[in-house]
Design a protein around this motif. Structure first.
Motif, PDB file in Angstrom:
ATOM      1  N   UNK A 149       1.044  17.901   9.007  1.00 28.59           N
ATOM      2  CA  UNK A 149       0.180  18.515   8.272  1.00 28.59           C
ATOM      3  C   UNK A 149       0.676  18.660   6.580  1.00 28.59           C
ATOM      4  N   UNK A 150      -0.177  19.014   5.781  1.00 29.88           N
ATOM      5  CA  UNK A 150      -0.167  19.344   4.176  1.00 29.88           C
ATOM      6  C   UNK A 150      -1.090  18.821   3.420  1.00 29.88           C
ATOM      7  N   UNK A 151      -0.707  18.886   2.080  1.00 28.70           N
ATOM      8  CA  UNK A 151      -1.786  18.249   1.205  1.00 28.70           C
ATOM      9  C   UNK A 151      -1.084  17.083   0.374  1.00 28.70           C
ATOM     10  N   UNK A 152      -2.106  16.018   0.535  1.00 24.40           N
ATOM     11  CA  UNK A 152      -1.551  14.768  -0.091  1.00 24.40           C
ATOM     12  C   UNK A 152      -2.513  14.280  -1.076  1.00 24.40           C
ATOM     13  N   UNK A 153      -1.665  13.790  -2.266  1.00 25.71           N
ATOM     14  CA  UNK A 153      -2.462  13.137  -3.317  1.00 25.71           C
ATOM     15  C   UNK A 153      -2.963  11.704  -3.066  1.00 25.71           C
ATOM     16  N   UNK A 154      -4.020  11.303  -2.839  1.00 28.15           N
ATOM     17  CA  UNK A 154      -4.434   9.970  -2.570  1.00 28.15           C
ATOM     18  C   UNK A 154      -4.906   9.360  -3.928  1.00 28.15           C
ATOM     19  N   UNK A 155      -4.545   8.396  -4.268  1.00 29.30           N
ATOM     20  CA  UNK A 155      -5.027   7.620  -5.588  1.00 29.30           C
ATOM     21  C   UNK A 155      -5.486   6.087  -5.300  1.00 29.30           C
ATOM     22  N   UNK A 156      -6.737   5.907  -5.963  1.00 26.59           N
ATOM     23  CA  UNK A 156      -7.326   4.731  -5.953  1.00 26.59           C
ATOM     24  C   UNK A 156      -7.394   3.958  -7.198  1.00 26.59           C
ATOM     25  N   UNK A 157      -6.891   2.834  -7.041  1.00 28.20           N
ATOM     26  CA  UNK A 157      -6.856   2.090  -8.194  1.00 28.20           C
ATOM     27  C   UNK A 157      -7.957   0.871  -8.199  1.00 28.20           C
ATOM     28  N   UNK A 158      -8.838   0.709  -9.194  1.00 27.24           N
ATOM     29  CA  UNK A 158      -9.881  -0.317  -9.078  1.00 27.24           C
ATOM     30  C   UNK A 158      -9.723  -1.233 -10.210  1.00 27.24           C
ATOM     31  N   UNK A 159      -9.696  -2.539  -9.949  1.00 27.24           N
ATOM     32  CA  UNK A 159      -9.367  -3.499 -10.917  1.00 27.24           C
ATOM     33  C   UNK A 159     -10.645  -4.607 -11.139  1.00 27.24           C
ATOM     34  N   UNK A 160     -10.848  -4.848 -12.347  1.00 26.90           N
ATOM     35  CA  UNK A 160     -12.003  -5.372 -12.731  1.00 26.90           C
ATOM     36  C   UNK A 160     -11.527  -6.872 -12.944  1.00 26.90           C
ATOM     37  N   UNK A 161     -12.613  -7.892 -12.984  1.00 28.80           N
ATOM     38  CA  UNK A 161     -12.544  -9.417 -13.141  1.00 28.80           C
ATOM     39  C   UNK A 161     -11.678  -9.765 -14.588  1.00 28.80           C
ATOM     40  N   UNK A 162     -11.521  -8.680 -15.475  1.00 24.45           N
ATOM     41  CA  UNK A 162     -10.926  -8.968 -16.934  1.00 24.45           C
ATOM     42  C   UNK A 162      -9.674  -8.511 -16.878  1.00 24.45           C
ATOM     43  N   UNK A 163      -9.192  -7.634 -15.531  1.00 32.29           N
ATOM     44  CA  UNK A 163      -7.764  -7.302 -15.570  1.00 32.29           C
ATOM     45  C   UNK A 163      -7.963  -5.991 -15.852  1.00 32.29           C
ATOM     46  N   UNK A 164      -9.030  -5.060 -16.142  1.00 36.47           N
ATOM     47  CA  UNK A 164      -9.070  -3.690 -16.612  1.00 36.47           C
ATOM     48  C   UNK A 164      -8.760  -2.806 -15.293  1.00 36.47           C
ATOM     49  N   UNK A 165      -7.957  -1.966 -15.191  1.00 40.04           N
ATOM     50  CA  UNK A 165      -7.597  -0.956 -14.088  1.00 40.04           C
ATOM     51  C   UNK A 165      -8.094   0.298 -14.426  1.00 40.04           C
ATOM     52  N   UNK A 166      -8.787   1.087 -13.617  1.00 40.15           N
ATOM     53  CA  UNK A 166      -9.264   2.417 -13.601  1.00 40.15           C
ATOM     54  C   UNK A 166      -8.668   3.004 -12.391  1.00 40.15           C
ATOM     55  N   UNK A 167      -8.586   4.307 -12.438  1.00 37.72           N
ATOM     56  CA  UNK A 167      -7.670   4.927 -11.314  1.00 37.72           C
ATOM     57  C   UNK A 167      -8.431   6.348 -11.009  1.00 37.72           C
ATOM     58  N   UNK A 168      -8.298   6.718  -9.975  1.00 38.70           N
ATOM     59  CA  UNK A 168      -9.251   8.133  -9.411  1.00 38.70           C
ATOM     60  C   UNK A 168      -8.216   8.676  -8.417  1.00 38.70           C
ATOM     61  N   UNK A 169      -7.806  10.012  -8.270  1.00 41.03           N
ATOM     62  CA  UNK A 169      -7.226  10.742  -7.323  1.00 41.03           C
ATOM     63  C   UNK A 169      -7.897  11.876  -6.744  1.00 41.03           C
ATOM     64  N   UNK A 170      -7.411  12.030  -5.572  1.00 39.84           N
ATOM     65  CA  UNK A 170      -8.028  13.425  -4.676  1.00 39.84           C
ATOM     66  C   UNK A 170      -6.903  13.935  -4.028  1.00 39.84           C
TER      67      UNK A 170
END
Length: 319
Positions: A114-135
């Protein structure tokens, strides 16, 4: 964008005004009008590109199910992201330590504690651009594990057999309660007599809660009798064996000495609870022997001894 629209409109009005004041001939007027219209087209294209860009807003987000996970429960994470260009890779970090733990549009993760976990998603586009979001995902304690079952009892030896021992060439069996009494031979001339010596059916092995594991399955009977073995249930090496005739080293009458016959195929097999073993020892003109064993869970096999009508497999009482 509004200032550009005002400048384009003012330029068009100036051009039309100069033509109206006679500053040039018909050709000059046409050129001025075409220039003003070109400006309007450029303005419309700029507005269209801006609208498309705003419709393709960058969104990096994800959902997870169940919404209130517990420790030890699988949690499915699903990306709901969209970029200006096609997404070619989605990577997941489940404890925000900078290390990628999984790849994919939808992944499953189990949190052991049990606990609180910081989950991060990294999305990479076909030009190499990276965007991230966390919860932050809160995992509550799971239900306590049930107590471990007690270990099974050690195998106990079991020998189910009549009191008659096998030939001296074999080990002496552990004494067991005698089987059903042997029927006395009849004296009438028309009544059939019993097989003599009367057959002896013997099994030996060990039993547990899983069933019975045999190490010996044998019949002692005189030469000339016919033995049939049937097995029904889980663990049987075969469903039916026989009939086969007991033979000796030299011809013997039915009333001669007994022969020790070991039934092959059962040694080492685990017979599951519910298995039924049946042994038919028959002769054409004499009363034969029938023995059955029913395998039970955690108990010795249940044995039943009866007689057979001459020449067949019809079970009758030995009384």
């Amino acid at each position: 964008m509004l200032a550009a629209e005002i400048d384009q409109k003012s330029a068009m009005e100036d051009a039309v005004s100069r033509v109206a004041q006679g500053g040039g001939g018909p050709l000059a007027g046409a050129v001025a009008v075409r220039a003003a219209l070109a400006g309007v087209v450029v303005l419309i294209l700029a507005l269209t590109v801006a609208a498309v860009a705003s419709a393709q807003a960058v969104v990096v987000d994800f959902s997870y199910d169940p919404a209130a996970p517990t420790a030890g429960e699988p949690v499915t994470f699903t990306s709901t992201s969209s970029l200006e260009r096609r997404i070619v890779l989605e990577a997941w970090d489940f404890n925000d330590d900078g290390e990628i733990d999984a790849f994919g549009h939808s992944v499953t993760r189990t949190f052991d504690s049990a606990g609180t976990y910081s989950v991060v998603l990294h999305a990479v586009g076909d030009t190499g651009m990276v965007r991230s979001a966390s919860k932050l995902v809160t995992v509550s304690p799971g239900l306590p594990a049930p107590p471990a079952p007690p270990p099974p009892p050690p195998p106990r030896p079991v020998v189910v057999e009549p009191s008659s021992p096998p030939p001296t060439a074999h080990p002496s069996p552990i004494p067991q309660p005698p089987a059903a009494p042997v029927p006395p031979p009849t004296t009438g001339s028309s009544a059939p007599t019993v097989i003599a010596p009367f057959p002896v059916v013997r099994i030996a092995g060990s039993y547990t809660t899983l069933g019975v594991r045999l190490r010996l399955f044998a019949v002692t009977a005189p030469a000339g009798v016919r033995i049939t073995v049937r097995c029904q249930g889980r663990g049987c090496p075969y469903r039916r064996r026989g009939p086969f005739v007991v033979r000796g080293s030299a011809p013997h009458p039915v009333g001669g000495g007994g022969r020790y016959v070991r039934i092959r195929g059962f040694s080492g097999h685990l017979l599951k609870p519910g298995v039924r073993l049946q042994v038919f020892v028959a002769h054409e003109g004499r009363i034969g022997k029938y023995t059955s064993f029913r395998i039970r869970r955690g108990h010795p096999p249940l044995r039943a001894d009866r007689c057979l009508r001459p020449g067949g497999t019809s079970v009758i009482s030995c009384g």
